[in-house]
Design a protein around this motif. Sequence first.
Motif, PDB file in Angstrom:
ATOM      1  N   PHE A 347       0.802  -1.216   0.000  1.00  0.00           N
ATOM      2  CA  PHE A 347       0.000   0.000   0.000  1.00  0.00           C
ATOM      3  C   PHE A 347       0.840   1.275   0.000  1.00  0.00           C
ATOM      4  O   PHE A 347       0.337   2.347  -0.357  1.00  0.00           O
ATOM      5  CB  PHE A 347      -0.929   0.014   1.220  1.00  0.00           C
ATOM      6  N   THR A 348       2.085   1.165   0.401  1.00  0.00           N
ATOM      7  CA  THR A 348       2.888   2.381   0.481  1.00  0.00           C
ATOM      8  C   THR A 348       4.369   2.054   0.431  1.00  0.00           C
ATOM      9  O   THR A 348       4.788   0.929   0.705  1.00  0.00           O
ATOM     10  CB  THR A 348       2.577   3.142   1.792  1.00  0.00           C
ATOM     11  N   ASP A 349       5.146   3.063   0.089  1.00  0.00           N
ATOM     12  CA  ASP A 349       6.611   2.968   0.082  1.00  0.00           C
ATOM     13  C   ASP A 349       7.130   4.231   0.764  1.00  0.00           C
ATOM     14  O   ASP A 349       6.946   5.340   0.256  1.00  0.00           O
ATOM     15  CB  ASP A 349       7.118   2.866  -1.356  1.00  0.00           C
ATOM     16  N   ILE A 350       7.750   4.061   1.934  1.00  0.00           N
ATOM     17  CA  ILE A 350       8.188   5.200   2.740  1.00  0.00           C
ATOM     18  C   ILE A 350       9.691   5.124   2.947  1.00  0.00           C
ATOM     19  O   ILE A 350      10.240   4.050   3.211  1.00  0.00           O
ATOM     20  CB  ILE A 350       7.482   5.218   4.111  1.00  0.00           C
ATOM     21  N   GLY A 351      10.352   6.254   2.827  1.00  0.00           N
ATOM     22  CA  GLY A 351      11.768   6.340   3.128  1.00  0.00           C
ATOM     23  C   GLY A 351      12.077   7.674   3.779  1.00  0.00           C
ATOM     24  O   GLY A 351      11.515   8.703   3.390  1.00  0.00           O
ATOM     25  N   PHE A 352      12.942   7.669   4.782  1.00  0.00           N
ATOM     26  CA  PHE A 352      13.348   8.929   5.402  1.00  0.00           C
ATOM     27  C   PHE A 352      14.723   8.745   6.023  1.00  0.00           C
ATOM     28  O   PHE A 352      15.121   7.626   6.382  1.00  0.00           O
ATOM     29  CB  PHE A 352      12.334   9.403   6.456  1.00  0.00           C
ATOM     30  N   GLY A 353      15.464   9.853   6.127  1.00  0.00           N
ATOM     31  CA  GLY A 353      16.789   9.741   6.703  1.00  0.00           C
ATOM     32  C   GLY A 353      17.544  11.047   6.746  1.00  0.00           C
ATOM     33  O   GLY A 353      17.123  12.068   6.185  1.00  0.00           O
ATOM     34  N   ASN A 354      18.697  11.009   7.434  1.00  0.00           N
ATOM     35  CA  ASN A 354      19.573  12.164   7.608  1.00  0.00           C
ATOM     36  C   ASN A 354      20.923  11.889   6.980  1.00  0.00           C
ATOM     37  O   ASN A 354      21.349  10.732   6.857  1.00  0.00           O
ATOM     38  CB  ASN A 354      19.833  12.427   9.094  1.00  0.00           C
ATOM     39  N   HIS A 355      21.597  12.954   6.597  1.00  0.00           N
ATOM     40  CA  HIS A 355      23.037  12.846   6.390  1.00  0.00           C
ATOM     41  C   HIS A 355      23.682  14.169   6.798  1.00  0.00           C
ATOM     42  O   HIS A 355      23.111  15.240   6.603  1.00  0.00           O
ATOM     43  CB  HIS A 355      23.404  12.421   4.961  1.00  0.00           C
ATOM     44  N   THR A 356      24.854  14.045   7.408  1.00  0.00           N
ATOM     45  CA  THR A 356      25.592  15.220   7.868  1.00  0.00           C
ATOM     46  C   THR A 356      27.052  15.097   7.462  1.00  0.00           C
ATOM     47  O   THR A 356      27.590  13.996   7.347  1.00  0.00           O
ATOM     48  CB  THR A 356      25.524  15.370   9.404  1.00  0.00           C
ATOM     49  N   ILE A 357      27.675  16.238   7.248  1.00  0.00           N
ATOM     50  CA  ILE A 357      29.108  16.306   6.964  1.00  0.00           C
ATOM     51  C   ILE A 357      29.674  17.482   7.754  1.00  0.00           C
ATOM     52  O   ILE A 357      29.122  18.590   7.716  1.00  0.00           O
ATOM     53  CB  ILE A 357      29.402  16.501   5.459  1.00  0.00           C
ATOM     54  N   THR A 358      30.779  17.249   8.450  1.00  0.00           N
ATOM     55  CA  THR A 358      31.442  18.311   9.202  1.00  0.00           C
ATOM     56  C   THR A 358      32.932  18.279   8.897  1.00  0.00           C
ATOM     57  O   THR A 358      33.569  17.227   9.027  1.00  0.00           O
ATOM     58  CB  THR A 358      31.236  18.154  10.715  1.00  0.00           C
ATOM     59  N   ILE A 359      33.468  19.419   8.494  1.00  0.00           N
ATOM     60  CA  ILE A 359      34.911  19.572   8.295  1.00  0.00           C
ATOM     61  C   ILE A 359      35.398  20.594   9.318  1.00  0.00           C
ATOM     62  O   ILE A 359      34.873  21.709   9.384  1.00  0.00           O
ATOM     63  CB  ILE A 359      35.243  20.054   6.876  1.00  0.00           C
ATOM     64  N   ARG A 360      36.401  20.196  10.119  1.00  0.00           N
ATOM     65  CA  ARG A 360      36.880  21.087  11.181  1.00  0.00           C
ATOM     66  C   ARG A 360      38.399  21.224  11.122  1.00  0.00           C
ATOM     67  O   ARG A 360      39.105  20.278  10.774  1.00  0.00           O
ATOM     68  CB  ARG A 360      36.467  20.546  12.553  1.00  0.00           C
ATOM     69  N   TRP A 361      38.825  22.417  11.479  1.00  0.00           N
ATOM     70  CA  TRP A 361      40.257  22.726  11.542  1.00  0.00           C
ATOM     71  C   TRP A 361      40.548  23.324  12.911  1.00  0.00           C
ATOM     72  O   TRP A 361      40.063  24.397  13.241  1.00  0.00           O
ATOM     73  CB  TRP A 361      40.644  23.696  10.410  1.00  0.00           C
ATOM     74  N   ASN A 362      41.335  22.601  13.704  1.00  0.00           N
ATOM     75  CA  ASN A 362      41.830  23.138  14.974  1.00  0.00           C
ATOM     76  C   ASN A 362      43.145  23.854  14.738  1.00  0.00           C
ATOM     77  O   ASN A 362      44.052  23.299  14.107  1.00  0.00           O
ATOM     78  CB  ASN A 362      42.089  22.004  15.967  1.00  0.00           C
ATOM     79  N   HIS A 363      43.250  25.067  15.246  1.00  0.00           N
ATOM     80  CA  HIS A 363      44.493  25.838  15.077  1.00  0.00           C
ATOM     81  C   HIS A 363      44.831  26.535  16.380  1.00  0.00           C
ATOM     82  O   HIS A 363      43.975  27.139  17.034  1.00  0.00           O
ATOM     83  CB  HIS A 363      44.339  26.872  13.964  1.00  0.00           C
ATOM     84  N   LEU A 364      46.106  26.450  16.784  1.00  0.00           N
ATOM     85  CA  LEU A 364      46.604  27.173  17.945  1.00  0.00           C
ATOM     86  C   LEU A 364      47.285  28.453  17.464  1.00  0.00           C
ATOM     87  O   LEU A 364      48.357  28.411  16.865  1.00  0.00           O
ATOM     88  CB  LEU A 364      47.614  26.316  18.721  1.00  0.00           C
ATOM     89  N   PHE A 365      46.646  29.598  17.706  1.00  0.00           N
ATOM     90  CA  PHE A 365      47.283  30.870  17.383  1.00  0.00           C
ATOM     91  C   PHE A 365      48.427  31.144  18.351  1.00  0.00           C
ATOM     92  O   PHE A 365      49.401  31.803  17.999  1.00  0.00           O
ATOM     93  CB  PHE A 365      46.252  31.999  17.456  1.00  0.00           C
ATOM     94  N   SER A 366      48.270  30.646  19.554  1.00  0.00           N
ATOM     95  CA  SER A 366      49.326  30.716  20.563  1.00  0.00           C
ATOM     96  C   SER A 366      49.051  29.599  21.554  1.00  0.00           C
ATOM     97  O   SER A 366      48.063  28.868  21.424  1.00  0.00           O
ATOM     98  CB  SER A 366      49.324  32.074  21.269  1.00  0.00           C
ATOM     99  N   ARG A 367      49.904  29.481  22.575  1.00  0.00           N
ATOM    100  CA  ARG A 367      49.681  28.439  23.560  1.00  0.00           C
ATOM    101  C   ARG A 367      48.457  28.722  24.428  1.00  0.00           C
ATOM    102  O   ARG A 367      48.005  27.845  25.166  1.00  0.00           O
ATOM    103  CB  ARG A 367      50.919  28.282  24.440  1.00  0.00           C
ATOM    104  N   GLN A 368      47.934  29.952  24.336  1.00  0.00           N
ATOM    105  CA  GLN A 368      46.756  30.308  25.116  1.00  0.00           C
ATOM    106  C   GLN A 368      45.485  30.415  24.279  1.00  0.00           C
ATOM    107  O   GLN A 368      44.392  30.325  24.828  1.00  0.00           O
ATOM    108  CB  GLN A 368      46.981  31.648  25.827  1.00  0.00           C
TER     109      GLN A 368
END
Length: 800
Positions: A347-368
């Motif tokens: 009687f029916t055809d159902i589909g649902f879902g998520n997708h996520t993408i995260t790109i991250r860059w950690n950078h130390l400008f100084s030790r603080q």
Amino acid sequence: MPLPTYRFQFFWPPLNYTLLNNLCKACVFSLLAFIPVYLSAEPVPPKNILSGYVKDAVNGEELIGATIMVVELKTGTSTNAYGFYSLNLEKGIYSINVSFVGYQTRKLSVDLRQNKTLNIELEPEQKILGEVVVTSTRPDDNILKPVMSTTKMEAKTIQRIPALFGEVDIIKAIQLLPGVQSASEGSSGFSVRGGTPDQNLVIIDEATVYNASHLMGFFSIFNNDAVKDVTLYKGDLPPSTGGRLSSVLDVRMRDGNNKKFALTAGVGNISSRLTLEGPIVKDNSSFIISGRRTYADLFLPFAKDKELRDNKLYFYDFNVKLNHRINDNNRIFLSGYLGRDILKTDFTDIGFGNHTITIRWNHLFSRQLFSNFSIIKSRYDYNFTTPPYDVFSFTWDSRLAEYGLKADFTYFARPDVTLRFGAASALNLFDPGITKGTSIRSIVGNFSLPRQRSLNHALYAGAEQHLSDRLLVKYGARFSLLQNVGPAKVITYNADFLKIDSINYSSGDIYQNYPGIEPRLGINYTLTSTSSVKASYSRTRQFMHQAQNSAAGTPFDIWFSSSPNIKPQVADQFAIGYFRNFRQNTIETSVEAYYKTMKNSIDFKDHASLVLNPELDAELRFGRSWSYGFEFLMRIYQNRLNGWVGYTFSVSRRKFEHINHGKTYPSPYDRPHDVSVVLNYDITPRLVASFNWIYSTGSPLTLPVGKAVVGNMTIPIYSDRNAYRLPAYHRSDVSLILKNRKKPGRRWESEWNVSVYNIYARKNTWAINFFPEEDDPRSYYALKIYLFSAVPAISYNFKF
């Protein structure tokens, strides 16, 4: 009178004078927040900086919230979300204690004559204690930190809790905490302090998840094998987070083992999972890939009922994460999630879902100064298709996408002062409904609801500061701004919600702006070494809302943005609490009282039409709501017995001019009493028993109380809004875990997990339907529907 428009160019729209003025106010407000830091600063001798990362010695994972204490100064700091710490100290020799729950405390002597990088590895405890305990970073953190209404859980915490069908679930675990209630039995939706499920922001590695459920809500999208850290903010939100009124559920994925290859797997009643992880370059980069799939559909072809043999019902999901350390100052991460549910019948055809993408860059400008820059994409979609041989055959598609940029900074000014600030911007695209006929015979035409576009921007700044040995405060503010973007057709309504006009906007026009400032404040006053008093205030603002087809929520719920007809929801929450530890911090107790008031709350008129409605705004009603209550929590950290006991008393009310004749009525999530008991007992080093018991007041509902006959039609007459309640809900779950014998040099670890959900087979009411009596159609009877009786489950988990 037409609304003013502003031309949209590139990603950032130009601002008019009012918006620029609001931005300046926000910047000034944020700067003023830091004045106490600098006014209290005194000239000090030149200092050196001790900084680095705290990691798990076995797999190289950074530890979030590990504590670094300087014994001589009786002060210290904790690692951030990426395991980084920084201490600004005078030259000298110091004794450093590094601790984290579940790990052996490490004591170091540091000769700090110059700036020094010190990466620290902690060994896990040989005997695992408190595996079902809601953990904090150190035994007395609940006393010393200016954090309340916040709970942190680890993956191993969740793994020991008895679960439905034996499938470990993060959201089911947090539903056992004080102040958190499930939307309905089996649902992955949850209510926090009387709020609605759409008032909870759920994020995985900084990407928003708009539907966190599998199998119509019986499971969540989170695979516990891929999860490192879970933090739930119930009200005391840091300035870096926002966008929802009630809570933030922040889920962090594991980075992967950067020392050796490892495999983790599990086989259960209805699903199996597999996780692979290991180093790409040892100690510098790693990966983790985790997958999960249910397989009940594989047995349907053997069903006795022929109508079931061609059906499909399953879900799958994948988590992947890569990270690489370029050098001591730079590190990059790539993480993603993909999941989908499939339901197919005649009687029916159902589909649902998520997708996520995260790109991250950690950078130390100084030790603080630590920084993190993120590029984020999140998408949720669903489709509904009817058989092509029907004259009413059609397909319905809906999509919601988010594209965002974030920049977050942490400045470790002094051991007693930490500053956090940053900015975020996101573009949201809403496609609420696209339908078309699926066959030549179909009489359903092509139809599309207008796409909505909005921009969400935020600036934030906050500080955590010791004002004295006993007084610790955190304070800051968040400036948020929503902008609606054309092309769009905006309908205007009169006081009776009838259409009177419409205005068309061109592509790129900014036709509505909603700016606002959200102050945040937290105070902790330490009374003794084992007790403290805390208080907090937060203002939150919500620009995205959800039209739900039921209180439990379904995959077809519709998200929509604030607009000229829909103002943002705004909440102010006040909380105060008393925290006390006993028996050398092995028993933690807390009592928190809160009051939350909300304006521009949203509800729907009686018999509202929500599906594929191009004039959804006319179905909405606006008013105010409020909730208050108190929460008691006792955590137990004994050698063999550990867990928690929680009790919540709460009241949640609404008052809308055009609903319930303007009279106050309970919200759908008003449940005055809620009790949860979660206990874990180590019978032997190999055998662990777990027990849950849950009780809550029944949910409010509206029932038919009479009927009227008009011509040949019988029209039901309903009670006041939410005037009745379902029976009280309660159940008990148990589980028994048997681990394999440990042998020197043996890498293989395995365990059997046998559990029973709802062991005493309580038939909790899920819904009530009314049907006419067979012998007298004028009379009706009520039929109670329940989902589960006792549900046994068995799973086998192993890793090497």
